[in-house]
Design a protein around this motif. Structure first.
Motif, PDB file in Angstrom:
ATOM      1  N   ALA A 274      12.672 -29.780   2.401  1.00 44.71           N
ATOM      2  CA  ALA A 274      12.759 -30.851   1.412  1.00 44.71           C
ATOM      3  C   ALA A 274      14.201 -31.120   1.038  1.00 44.71           C
ATOM      4  O   ALA A 274      15.029 -30.199   0.996  1.00 44.71           O
ATOM      5  CB  ALA A 274      11.957 -30.495   0.163  1.00 44.71           C
ATOM      6  N   GLY A 275      14.497 -32.398   0.750  1.00 44.85           N
ATOM      7  CA  GLY A 275      15.801 -32.748   0.231  1.00 44.85           C
ATOM      8  C   GLY A 275      15.867 -32.515  -1.264  1.00 44.85           C
ATOM      9  O   GLY A 275      14.916 -32.047  -1.891  1.00 44.85           O
ATOM     10  N   ASP A 276      17.037 -32.857  -1.833  1.00 42.97           N
ATOM     11  CA  ASP A 276      17.211 -32.797  -3.277  1.00 42.97           C
ATOM     12  C   ASP A 276      17.783 -34.140  -3.722  1.00 42.97           C
ATOM     13  O   ASP A 276      17.721 -35.110  -2.984  1.00 42.97           O
ATOM     14  CB  ASP A 276      18.112 -31.623  -3.650  1.00 42.97           C
ATOM     15  CG  ASP A 276      17.930 -31.154  -5.088  1.00 42.97           C
ATOM     16  OD1 ASP A 276      17.267 -31.861  -5.872  1.00 42.97           O
ATOM     17  OD2 ASP A 276      18.456 -30.086  -5.441  1.00 42.97           O
ATOM     18  N   THR A 277      18.377 -34.191  -4.886  1.00 42.88           N
ATOM     19  CA  THR A 277      18.857 -35.456  -5.417  1.00 42.88           C
ATOM     20  C   THR A 277      20.140 -35.943  -4.755  1.00 42.88           C
ATOM     21  O   THR A 277      20.556 -37.079  -4.969  1.00 42.88           O
ATOM     22  CB  THR A 277      19.094 -35.332  -6.930  1.00 42.88           C
ATOM     23  OG1 THR A 277      19.977 -34.227  -7.172  1.00 42.88           O
ATOM     24  CG2 THR A 277      17.779 -35.096  -7.654  1.00 42.88           C
ATOM     25  N   GLY A 278      20.803 -35.100  -3.960  1.00 42.05           N
ATOM     26  CA  GLY A 278      22.003 -35.518  -3.246  1.00 42.05           C
ATOM     27  C   GLY A 278      21.676 -36.351  -2.025  1.00 42.05           C
ATOM     28  O   GLY A 278      20.507 -36.612  -1.698  1.00 42.05           O
ATOM     29  N   ALA A 279      22.724 -36.804  -1.336  1.00 37.34           N
ATOM     30  CA  ALA A 279      22.568 -37.637  -0.139  1.00 37.34           C
ATOM     31  C   ALA A 279      22.371 -36.742   1.079  1.00 37.34           C
ATOM     32  O   ALA A 279      23.330 -36.312   1.726  1.00 37.34           O
ATOM     33  CB  ALA A 279      23.786 -38.531   0.048  1.00 37.34           C
ATOM     34  N   ASP A 280      21.123 -36.454   1.389  1.00 37.11           N
ATOM     35  CA  ASP A 280      20.795 -35.613   2.543  1.00 37.11           C
ATOM     36  C   ASP A 280      20.705 -36.447   3.809  1.00 37.11           C
ATOM     37  O   ASP A 280      20.424 -37.653   3.775  1.00 37.11           O
ATOM     38  CB  ASP A 280      19.450 -34.916   2.314  1.00 37.11           C
ATOM     39  CG  ASP A 280      19.416 -34.131   1.015  1.00 37.11           C
ATOM     40  OD1 ASP A 280      20.322 -33.314   0.811  1.00 37.11           O
ATOM     41  OD2 ASP A 280      18.491 -34.361   0.211  1.00 37.11           O
ATOM     42  N   SER A 281      20.948 -35.792   4.945  1.00 36.00           N
ATOM     43  CA  SER A 281      20.775 -36.468   6.234  1.00 36.00           C
ATOM     44  C   SER A 281      19.818 -35.651   7.093  1.00 36.00           C
ATOM     45  O   SER A 281      19.863 -34.417   7.098  1.00 36.00           O
ATOM     46  CB  SER A 281      22.115 -36.647   6.953  1.00 36.00           C
ATOM     47  OG  SER A 281      22.662 -35.402   7.327  1.00 36.00           O
ATOM     48  N   PHE A 282      18.936 -36.356   7.811  1.00 35.14           N
ATOM     49  CA  PHE A 282      17.909 -35.744   8.642  1.00 35.14           C
ATOM     50  C   PHE A 282      18.019 -36.291  10.062  1.00 35.14           C
ATOM     51  O   PHE A 282      18.168 -37.504  10.254  1.00 35.14           O
ATOM     52  CB  PHE A 282      16.512 -36.037   8.097  1.00 35.14           C
ATOM     53  CG  PHE A 282      16.285 -35.551   6.699  1.00 35.14           C
ATOM     54  CD1 PHE A 282      15.784 -34.277   6.456  1.00 35.14           C
ATOM     55  CD2 PHE A 282      16.570 -36.367   5.603  1.00 35.14           C
ATOM     56  CE1 PHE A 282      15.569 -33.823   5.159  1.00 35.14           C
ATOM     57  CE2 PHE A 282      16.356 -35.922   4.304  1.00 35.14           C
ATOM     58  CZ  PHE A 282      15.863 -34.651   4.081  1.00 35.14           C
ATOM     59  N   SER A 283      17.960 -35.400  11.035  1.00 35.61           N
ATOM     60  CA  SER A 283      17.951 -35.810  12.441  1.00 35.61           C
ATOM     61  C   SER A 283      17.137 -34.791  13.227  1.00 35.61           C
ATOM     62  O   SER A 283      16.578 -33.851  12.656  1.00 35.61           O
ATOM     63  CB  SER A 283      19.373 -35.941  12.996  1.00 35.61           C
ATOM     64  OG  SER A 283      20.051 -34.684  12.938  1.00 35.61           O
ATOM     65  N   PHE A 284      17.073 -34.963  14.554  1.00 36.89           N
ATOM     66  CA  PHE A 284      16.249 -34.108  15.405  1.00 36.89           C
ATOM     67  C   PHE A 284      17.069 -33.616  16.591  1.00 36.89           C
ATOM     68  O   PHE A 284      18.000 -34.298  17.040  1.00 36.89           O
ATOM     69  CB  PHE A 284      15.043 -34.885  15.939  1.00 36.89           C
ATOM     70  CG  PHE A 284      14.167 -35.478  14.875  1.00 36.89           C
ATOM     71  CD1 PHE A 284      13.089 -34.771  14.383  1.00 36.89           C
ATOM     72  CD2 PHE A 284      14.432 -36.748  14.364  1.00 36.89           C
ATOM     73  CE1 PHE A 284      12.281 -35.310  13.393  1.00 36.89           C
ATOM     74  CE2 PHE A 284      13.634 -37.296  13.370  1.00 36.89           C
ATOM     75  CZ  PHE A 284      12.549 -36.577  12.891  1.00 36.89           C
ATOM     76  N   ILE A 285      16.717 -32.412  17.104  1.00 33.43           N
ATOM     77  CA  ILE A 285      17.273 -32.013  18.387  1.00 33.43           C
ATOM     78  C   ILE A 285      16.695 -32.928  19.462  1.00 33.43           C
ATOM     79  O   ILE A 285      15.767 -33.701  19.212  1.00 33.43           O
ATOM     80  CB  ILE A 285      16.978 -30.529  18.695  1.00 33.43           C
ATOM     81  CG1 ILE A 285      15.472 -30.289  18.872  1.00 33.43           C
ATOM     82  CG2 ILE A 285      17.557 -29.624  17.619  1.00 33.43           C
ATOM     83  CD1 ILE A 285      15.139 -28.902  19.406  1.00 33.43           C
ATOM     84  N   ALA A 286      17.226 -32.864  20.675  1.00 36.01           N
ATOM     85  CA  ALA A 286      16.825 -33.812  21.720  1.00 36.01           C
ATOM     86  C   ALA A 286      15.343 -33.730  22.056  1.00 36.01           C
ATOM     87  O   ALA A 286      14.695 -34.756  22.307  1.00 36.01           O
ATOM     88  CB  ALA A 286      17.667 -33.582  22.972  1.00 36.01           C
TER      89      ALA A 286
END
Length: 369
Positions: A274-286
């Motif tokens: 889970a993220g929080d109130t900050g600016a999180d970034s989400f990505s995936f491995i190949a």
């Protein structure tokens, strides 16, 4: 080699070694008012001097550099000694009360303290919990099993009354007994080197703290947090563990339903990210591996998602929420909520409105003549 045993000294007994590599073996009964052994004969010689004890188990106290006191019927003071081989009995080193003792692991049941290489040691009592005693891992890596703020078994030695435990540049491993006892928060620096942490039994709530750092709270920890820094891996231990982003934002690279790298730490056997109130970034491995659908709440704060390689099929689910399916996701959907932006990753991505969303109807505009 000098073997000392079945000696009763009338008054003080002083035994001096030579300038070379001396070996003193203590066996049998030693008694008298005082026995003092000087490994270098008092001349500061460069030889590597060794003290060998029998297998009866002994109490050892180091009162200064290259000095050890052996607790026998008569305390034996050994000066200018480099190696103490304590034998197979249950031997204990006691540190200086309220001091700042430094113990450095050298291998299994082997520790350096006050410039002495102690071998075949089972227990170390640092002296008190009011000092600043430190236990540091061996350079090649050590295994720590914590039972409280101040106690842990490290490479076969039971340490107590310690204020600081620290890794070194090797690959250290850290874990906990089933029900540790904590009286306050605790911080551990792994020192880098691919260190790994195994969670406690039960539910671990993990919070990222920045690069290669996170905190753990658990009902077994008596409400206190244990914070690790300078580590590379965390593995859950059977509980429904959760990983939450740092308040200032974290970077998640997702590898599967239960594993992701978050701010440089690879978390595995995790139930929820889970993220929080900050600016999180989400990505995936190949090529991530999914065994079921996955849901991630970004927590708001302008979070961003970068799609997987290949074609992402996105379906809007309502305010700040969408789902992704991709051939790389093993037919399962990954759903994000509480996020603000999505960026494709080279594929011919498609976006479809959520089912049940009504088209926007514009009012009729009267024609002008």
């Amino acid at each position: 080699m000098n073997t000392l045993g079945d000696i009763t000294a009338i008054g003080a007994l002083n035994i001096d070694g030579a300038d070379g590599a001396d070996q003193f073996t203590l066996a049998g009964t030693l008694g008298g008012s005082s026995i003092i052994i000087d490994g270098d004969g008092g001349d500061g010689g460069a030889g590597i001097d060794t003290l060998i004890l029998d297998n009866a188990g002994h109490g050892l106290t180091s009162t200064g550099t290259n000095t050890v006191v052996v607790d026998l019927a008569t305390d034996i003071v050994v000066n200018e000694i480099d190696i103490v081989d304590a034998g197979t009995g249950a031997d204990t080193i006691t540190g200086v009360a309220a001091g700042a003792d430094n113990f450095v692991l050298l291998g299994n049941e082997r520790v350096s303290y006050n410039a002495i290489d102690f071998r075949d040691i089972e227990n170390v009592a640092a002296g008190s919990t009011s000092g600043s005693d430190t236990v540091t891992a061996a350079s090649g890596g050590s295994t720590f099993v914590f039972s409280s703020n101040s106690a842990a078994t490290v490479d076969g030695i039971s340490f107590t009354q310690v204020e600081v435990f620290a890794g070194d540049t090797g690959a250290d491993s850290f874990s906990f007994i089933a029900d540790p006892t904590f009286a306050s928060a605790m911080s551990i620096n792994g020192g880098g080197g691919g260190d790994s942490v195994t969670g406690s039994t039960g539910l671990d709530a993990l919070i990222a703290n920045g690069a290669n750092s996170f905190s753990i709270t658990n009902a077994n920890f008596d409400t206190f947090a244990v914070t690790f820094s300078g580590v590379g891996n965390y593995a859950g231990n059977g509980g429904a563990d959760t990983v939450t982003a740092a308040s200032g934002g974290s970077t998640f690279v997702i590898a599967s339903n239960s594993s992701a790298t978050v701010d440089g730490v690879l978390f595995s056997a995790i139930t929820t990210f889970a993220g929080d109130t900050g600016a999180d970034s989400f990505s995936f491995i190949a090529d991530p591996t999914f065994a079921s659908a996955m849901s991630i709440n970004g927590g708001g704060g302008g979070d961003s998602v970068t799609g997987s390689s290949g074609l992402d099929t996105l379906v809007a689910n309502g305010a700040n929420s969408f789902s992704i399916t991709n051939a790389n996701f093993d037919t399962f959907a990954v759903t994000f909520s509480g996020v603000g932006s999505y960026a494709g990753n080279g594929g011919a991505d498609t976006l479809t409105a959520a089912s049940g969303v009504q088209p926007l109807l514009l009012p009729a505009v009267p024609r002008r003549l």
